[in-house]
Design a protein around this motif. Structure first.
Motif, PDB file in Angstrom:
ATOM      1  N   UNK A  96       4.880   4.815  -7.842  1.00  0.00           N
ATOM      2  CA  UNK A  96       4.594   5.191  -6.212  1.00  0.00           C
ATOM      3  C   UNK A  96       5.798   5.867  -6.151  1.00  0.00           C
ATOM      4  N   UNK A  97       5.294   7.466  -6.283  1.00  0.00           N
ATOM      5  CA  UNK A  97       6.773   8.234  -5.861  1.00  0.00           C
ATOM      6  C   UNK A  97       7.647   8.158  -6.404  1.00  0.00           C
ATOM      7  N   UNK A  98       9.001   7.554  -5.994  1.00  0.00           N
ATOM      8  CA  UNK A  98       9.818   7.879  -6.764  1.00  0.00           C
ATOM      9  C   UNK A  98      10.214   6.422  -6.999  1.00  0.00           C
ATOM     10  N   UNK A  99       9.151   5.183  -7.276  1.00  0.00           N
ATOM     11  CA  UNK A  99       9.936   3.702  -6.733  1.00  0.00           C
ATOM     12  C   UNK A  99       9.331   3.204  -7.702  1.00  0.00           C
ATOM     13  N   UNK A 100       9.446   2.363  -8.343  1.00  0.00           N
ATOM     14  CA  UNK A 100       8.998   1.008  -9.711  1.00  0.00           C
ATOM     15  C   UNK A 100       8.340  -0.353  -8.680  1.00  0.00           C
ATOM     16  N   UNK A 101       7.164  -0.917  -8.729  1.00  0.00           N
ATOM     17  CA  UNK A 101       6.765  -1.839  -8.309  1.00  0.00           C
ATOM     18  C   UNK A 101       7.049  -2.331  -8.864  1.00  0.00           C
ATOM     19  N   UNK A 102       6.671  -3.600  -9.049  1.00  0.00           N
ATOM     20  CA  UNK A 102       6.980  -5.262 -10.086  1.00  0.00           C
ATOM     21  C   UNK A 102       7.343  -6.468  -9.806  1.00  0.00           C
ATOM     22  N   UNK A 103       6.007  -6.929 -10.360  1.00  0.00           N
ATOM     23  CA  UNK A 103       6.557  -8.669  -9.309  1.00  0.00           C
ATOM     24  C   UNK A 103       7.253  -9.304 -10.518  1.00  0.00           C
ATOM     25  N   UNK A 145      17.307  -9.289 -11.488  1.00  0.00           N
ATOM     26  CA  UNK A 145      15.371  -9.817 -10.382  1.00  0.00           C
ATOM     27  C   UNK A 145      14.616  -9.658 -11.789  1.00  0.00           C
ATOM     28  N   UNK A 146      14.159 -10.937 -12.442  1.00  0.00           N
ATOM     29  CA  UNK A 146      13.463 -10.654 -13.266  1.00  0.00           C
ATOM     30  C   UNK A 146      11.930 -10.440 -13.273  1.00  0.00           C
ATOM     31  N   UNK A 147      11.393  -9.917 -14.020  1.00  0.00           N
ATOM     32  CA  UNK A 147      10.023  -9.532 -14.054  1.00  0.00           C
ATOM     33  C   UNK A 147       8.618 -10.697 -14.837  1.00  0.00           C
ATOM     34  N   UNK A 148       7.778 -10.568 -14.071  1.00  0.00           N
ATOM     35  CA  UNK A 148       6.952 -11.649 -14.825  1.00  0.00           C
ATOM     36  C   UNK A 148       5.764 -10.985 -16.211  1.00  0.00           C
ATOM     37  N   UNK A 149       6.094  -9.960 -16.379  1.00  0.00           N
ATOM     38  CA  UNK A 149       5.513  -9.008 -17.461  1.00  0.00           C
ATOM     39  C   UNK A 149       3.943  -8.519 -16.792  1.00  0.00           C
ATOM     40  N   UNK A 150       3.869  -8.601 -15.815  1.00  0.00           N
ATOM     41  CA  UNK A 150       2.582  -7.865 -15.029  1.00  0.00           C
ATOM     42  C   UNK A 150       3.432  -6.152 -15.340  1.00  0.00           C
ATOM     43  N   UNK A 151       2.482  -5.515 -15.734  1.00  0.00           N
ATOM     44  CA  UNK A 151       2.625  -3.821 -16.057  1.00  0.00           C
ATOM     45  C   UNK A 151       3.191  -3.714 -14.755  1.00  0.00           C
ATOM     46  N   UNK A 152       4.050  -2.942 -14.915  1.00  0.00           N
ATOM     47  CA  UNK A 152       4.767  -2.228 -13.097  1.00  0.00           C
ATOM     48  C   UNK A 152       3.595  -1.070 -13.032  1.00  0.00           C
ATOM     49  N   UNK A 153       4.011  -0.268 -11.782  1.00  0.00           N
ATOM     50  CA  UNK A 153       3.188   0.918 -11.091  1.00  0.00           C
ATOM     51  C   UNK A 153       3.930   1.578 -10.220  1.00  0.00           C
ATOM     52  N   UNK A 212      -1.872 -18.909  -5.518  1.00  0.00           N
ATOM     53  CA  UNK A 212      -2.394 -18.125  -6.793  1.00  0.00           C
ATOM     54  C   UNK A 212      -0.940 -17.289  -7.267  1.00  0.00           C
ATOM     55  N   UNK A 213      -1.187 -16.671  -8.639  1.00  0.00           N
ATOM     56  CA  UNK A 213      -0.052 -16.006  -8.490  1.00  0.00           C
ATOM     57  C   UNK A 213      -1.152 -14.238  -8.876  1.00  0.00           C
ATOM     58  N   UNK A 214       0.117 -13.039  -8.978  1.00  0.00           N
ATOM     59  CA  UNK A 214      -0.467 -12.006  -9.324  1.00  0.00           C
ATOM     60  C   UNK A 214      -0.257 -11.265 -10.489  1.00  0.00           C
ATOM     61  N   UNK A 215      -1.625 -11.004 -11.434  1.00  0.00           N
ATOM     62  CA  UNK A 215      -1.934 -11.279 -12.753  1.00  0.00           C
ATOM     63  C   UNK A 215      -1.914  -9.749 -13.185  1.00  0.00           C
ATOM     64  N   UNK A 216      -2.013  -8.828 -12.251  1.00  0.00           N
ATOM     65  CA  UNK A 216      -2.176  -7.037 -12.352  1.00  0.00           C
ATOM     66  C   UNK A 216      -2.220  -6.391 -11.120  1.00  0.00           C
ATOM     67  N   UNK A 217      -1.770  -5.769 -11.582  1.00  0.00           N
ATOM     68  CA  UNK A 217      -1.214  -4.996 -10.601  1.00  0.00           C
ATOM     69  C   UNK A 217      -1.988  -3.234 -10.316  1.00  0.00           C
ATOM     70  N   UNK A 218      -2.862  -2.582  -9.410  1.00  0.00           N
ATOM     71  CA  UNK A 218      -2.958  -1.204  -9.889  1.00  0.00           C
ATOM     72  C   UNK A 218      -2.861  -0.455  -7.923  1.00  0.00           C
ATOM     73  N   UNK A 219      -2.241   0.491  -8.240  1.00  0.00           N
ATOM     74  CA  UNK A 219      -2.273   1.800  -7.187  1.00  0.00           C
ATOM     75  C   UNK A 219      -3.297   2.725  -6.940  1.00  0.00           C
TER      76      UNK A 219
END
Length: 181
Positions: A131-138, A121-129, A173-180
């Motif tokens: 949360x606990x012991x998992x990574x969240x990416x777009x 599963x590829x990532x679009x380049x939005x910086x992953x975040x 729209x597209x997700x361009x940035x993520x924060x937690x």
């Protein structure tokens, strides 16, 4: 450099205005890592252990604390566009997720490292975040949010689509940035 005779013992730096500069930097196991130049988008470089300004390698024999570098060994060229560190370092590309870690579960060193494909599963380049012991990416097209987590039962990293019930949030729209928070 002051000599006027020719020499065959020279090398070009890995980073430059010509070859490009790393696009990502992260700390991992007391090393500073740099990832994805223009010339080598799947390249990774790590400093010496505890010395974040030196990539030096011992000239006599390879030491565990020496600097190191490598390339993701993929069947196609996809630039590293995100990095997250856990027990292994997860490197996200346009088409896949990789783990960089020691080969035997101990310390990541120049003579004890490996890269493994974890999922396609590829990532679009939005910086992953994290949360606990998992990574969240777009994902690659910017509309699907995924998690990736280590599962002991499978002894690998895998994840799931976590916005499956909320597709309407990114319909136009597209997700361009993520924060937690």
């Amino acid at each position: 450099l002051a000599a006027t005779t020719s020499t065959f013992t020279w090398s070009e730096g890995a980073w430059s205005d010509e070859r490009g500069w790393p696009g990502i930097a992260r700390f991992f196991q007391d090393r500073l890592g740099f990832f994805a130049t223009t010339y080598q988008p799947m390249r990774w470089d790590f400093t010496q252990t505890g010395n974040y300004t030196s990539f030096r390698r011992n000239s006599l024999s390879l030491l565990a604390a020496d600097g190191m570098s490598g390339l993701l060994t993929s069947r196609q060229l996809n630039a590293i566009n995100g990095v997250v560190g856990f027990k292994a370092l997860l490197a996200f590309t346009n088409s896949s997720t990789w783990s960089l870690a020691s080969g035997d579960g101990t310390v990541f060193t120049p003579d004890n490292n490996r890269d493994d494909i974890e999922e396609y599963y590829g990532s679009c380049g939005v910086d992953p975040v994290t949360i606990g012991n998992e990574a969240i990416f777009v994902e690659q097209h910017g509309k699907i949010v995924r998690n990736i987590i280590f599962t002991l039962a499978n002894n690998n990293y895998n994840g799931a689509d976590i916005n499956v019930l909320a597709r309407h949030l990114v319909k136009d729209s597209k997700i361009v940035y993520m924060d937690y928070q």
